[in-house]
Design a protein around this motif. Sequence first.
Motif, short mmCIF file in Angstrom:
data_model
loop_
_atom_site.label_atom_id
_atom_site.label_comp_id
_atom_site.label_asym_id
_atom_site.label_seq_id
_atom_site.Cartn_x
_atom_site.Cartn_y
_atom_site.Cartn_z
N GLY A 58 0.81 -1.21 0.00
CA GLY A 58 0.00 0.00 0.00
C GLY A 58 0.85 1.26 0.00
N ILE A 59 0.47 2.25 -0.82
CA ILE A 59 1.19 3.51 -0.92
C ILE A 59 0.19 4.64 -1.11
CG2 ILE A 59 2.73 4.89 -2.38
CD1 ILE A 59 4.19 2.33 -3.13
N ARG A 60 0.32 5.71 -0.33
CA ARG A 60 -0.49 6.91 -0.53
C ARG A 60 0.33 8.14 -0.17
NH1 ARG A 60 -3.31 7.12 -3.93
NH2 ARG A 60 -4.80 5.52 -3.25
N VAL A 61 0.35 9.11 -1.07
CA VAL A 61 1.07 10.37 -0.85
C VAL A 61 0.11 11.39 -0.26
CG1 VAL A 61 2.29 12.27 -1.96
CG2 VAL A 61 2.70 9.92 -2.71
N ALA A 62 0.52 12.06 0.82
CA ALA A 62 -0.28 13.11 1.46
C ALA A 62 0.63 13.94 2.35
CB ALA A 62 -1.42 12.50 2.28
N ASP A 63 0.23 15.16 2.64
CA ASP A 63 0.99 16.01 3.56
C ASP A 63 0.58 15.64 4.98
OD1 ASP A 63 2.44 17.91 4.89
OD2 ASP A 63 1.34 19.63 4.08
N ASP A 82 4.85 19.89 2.31
CA ASP A 82 5.44 19.01 1.31
C ASP A 82 4.83 17.61 1.41
OD1 ASP A 82 6.72 17.79 3.51
OD2 ASP A 82 8.54 18.95 3.22
N PRO A 83 4.96 16.79 0.36
CA PRO A 83 4.32 15.48 0.35
C PRO A 83 5.07 14.44 1.18
CG PRO A 83 5.50 15.83 -1.71
CD PRO A 83 5.59 17.12 -0.94
N ASP A 84 4.35 13.72 2.02
CA ASP A 84 4.87 12.57 2.75
C ASP A 84 4.24 11.31 2.15
OD1 ASP A 84 6.13 14.38 4.76
OD2 ASP A 84 4.05 14.79 5.28
N ILE A 85 4.58 10.14 2.70
CA ILE A 85 4.11 8.89 2.13
C ILE A 85 3.63 7.95 3.23
CG2 ILE A 85 4.67 6.90 0.67
CD1 ILE A 85 7.02 8.59 -0.43
N MET A 86 2.41 7.45 3.11
CA MET A 86 1.91 6.39 3.98
C MET A 86 2.12 5.06 3.28
SD MET A 86 0.45 5.26 6.72
CE MET A 86 -0.32 6.68 7.54
N PHE A 110 -5.08 3.13 0.85
CA PHE A 110 -5.35 4.18 1.84
C PHE A 110 -6.05 5.35 1.14
CE2 PHE A 110 -1.47 2.07 3.23
CZ PHE A 110 -1.77 1.75 4.54
N ILE A 111 -7.00 5.96 1.84
CA ILE A 111 -7.62 7.21 1.38
C ILE A 111 -7.31 8.27 2.43
CG2 ILE A 111 -9.78 8.38 0.83
CD1 ILE A 111 -10.92 5.66 0.03
N ALA A 112 -6.67 9.35 2.01
CA ALA A 112 -6.25 10.41 2.92
C ALA A 112 -7.36 11.45 3.05
CB ALA A 112 -4.97 11.07 2.41
N ARG A 113 -7.87 11.62 4.28
CA ARG A 113 -8.92 12.60 4.56
C ARG A 113 -8.77 13.08 6.01
NH1 ARG A 113 -9.57 11.80 -0.12
NH2 ARG A 113 -11.51 11.44 -1.30
N ASP A 114 -9.24 14.29 6.27
CA ASP A 114 -9.36 14.74 7.66
C ASP A 114 -10.72 14.26 8.16
OD1 ASP A 114 -9.39 15.97 10.09
OD2 ASP A 114 -9.37 18.03 9.32
N LEU A 115 -10.76 13.03 8.64
CA LEU A 115 -12.03 12.38 8.95
C LEU A 115 -12.73 12.97 10.16
CD1 LEU A 115 -11.00 8.69 8.23
CD2 LEU A 115 -12.59 10.09 6.90
N ASP A 116 -11.98 13.49 11.13
CA ASP A 116 -12.60 14.04 12.34
C ASP A 116 -12.56 15.56 12.38
OD1 ASP A 116 -9.88 14.17 12.59
OD2 ASP A 116 -9.77 13.11 14.50
N ALA A 117 -12.22 16.18 11.26
CA ALA A 117 -12.26 17.65 11.10
C ALA A 117 -11.47 18.38 12.19
CB ALA A 117 -13.71 18.13 11.08
N ASP A 140 -6.04 12.12 8.32
CA ASP A 140 -6.25 10.76 8.80
C ASP A 140 -6.30 9.84 7.56
OD1 ASP A 140 -6.80 11.80 11.53
OD2 ASP A 140 -8.64 12.53 10.57
N PHE A 141 -6.43 8.54 7.80
CA PHE A 141 -6.47 7.61 6.68
C PHE A 141 -7.57 6.57 6.89
CE2 PHE A 141 -2.20 9.26 6.46
CZ PHE A 141 -1.99 9.42 5.09
N ALA A 142 -8.40 6.36 5.86
CA ALA A 142 -9.33 5.25 5.83
C ALA A 142 -8.69 4.12 5.03
CB ALA A 142 -10.65 5.67 5.19
N SER A 143 -8.91 2.89 5.46
CA SER A 143 -8.26 1.77 4.80
C SER A 143 -9.04 0.49 5.04
CB SER A 143 -6.83 1.61 5.32
OG SER A 143 -6.14 0.59 4.62
#
Length: 269
Positions: free
Chosen positions: A135-140, A146-150, A211-218, A223-226
């Motif tokens: 699994g790979i997902r790029v997000a700050d 700058d971009p980080d990686i999960m 992984f889906i990168a989202r601010d799930l709890d605002a 955060d990440f959904a998976s």
Amino acid sequence: MRDASWQEHVLTRVPWPINAEPVDLDGDGDLDIVAGSVAERRMMWFENTSQDGGFEFHEHPVTLTPAATEIKDLTVHAFNMDYVDLNGDGRLDIVTMDTPPLLGRRLLWLEQPASASSAWRYHLIDHYGPDTIVGIRVADIDSDGDPDIMTGGYSGMSGPSATGESARISDVPTPNGTLGRLAWYENAGRMGDEWIRHDFSRRQRGMFDMFIARDLDADGDIDFASTRGNSGVYDGVFWLEQVRSETPIAAFKQARDTESPEVAIPAQQ
């Protein structure tokens, strides 16, 4: 009866296709397609050259050349990828993993060349062994611009049965086994040349391949959904809540009372 509104368009024929993802790789405003062939251990991309309502793609091989002399030859087959301009040249690069015989144990990024006919330079981000990246997902992730990686790993043994039982001796976790791992990489340099790995979970069972990168709890951070597979009774959908604090806290807090055992990474890694 097959729906007549769907029409098949063959881009290419390969013995074992593994993935195909639409993305505007050349930045010209239309969608191209990046794909891979497992049996041939290669990646390719299809340039969208459609005109006047037609449908046409031109295939380009993703040939590789090392960015540093100490990096040995490797191959990629596009099992999982994400796209980001890591070196600031205005072209999308590809974050992915290598193929066998190292079984996805190197995380790397491919630098897109200026010309479609030129080789892509590959840059090593980290050795992931003894585990296997799926699994790979790029997000700050750290909100520094700058971009980080999960990343997520794939445990190599069969999971517990529906009753939670596991009779195989080989299912006993060992540090050198291939286990289910969660780790993110902090972008600490310029031009994608320096990364800091943060491991926060490594379990006997687990396959974390999306992984889906989202601010799930605002609360202002990512955060990440998976989904979790290859885990028997532990399979399911979950989300990773990013928690920040002024003082150090545990890196990972599990939601279950009973979980697949955590296993430390070998010291040499």
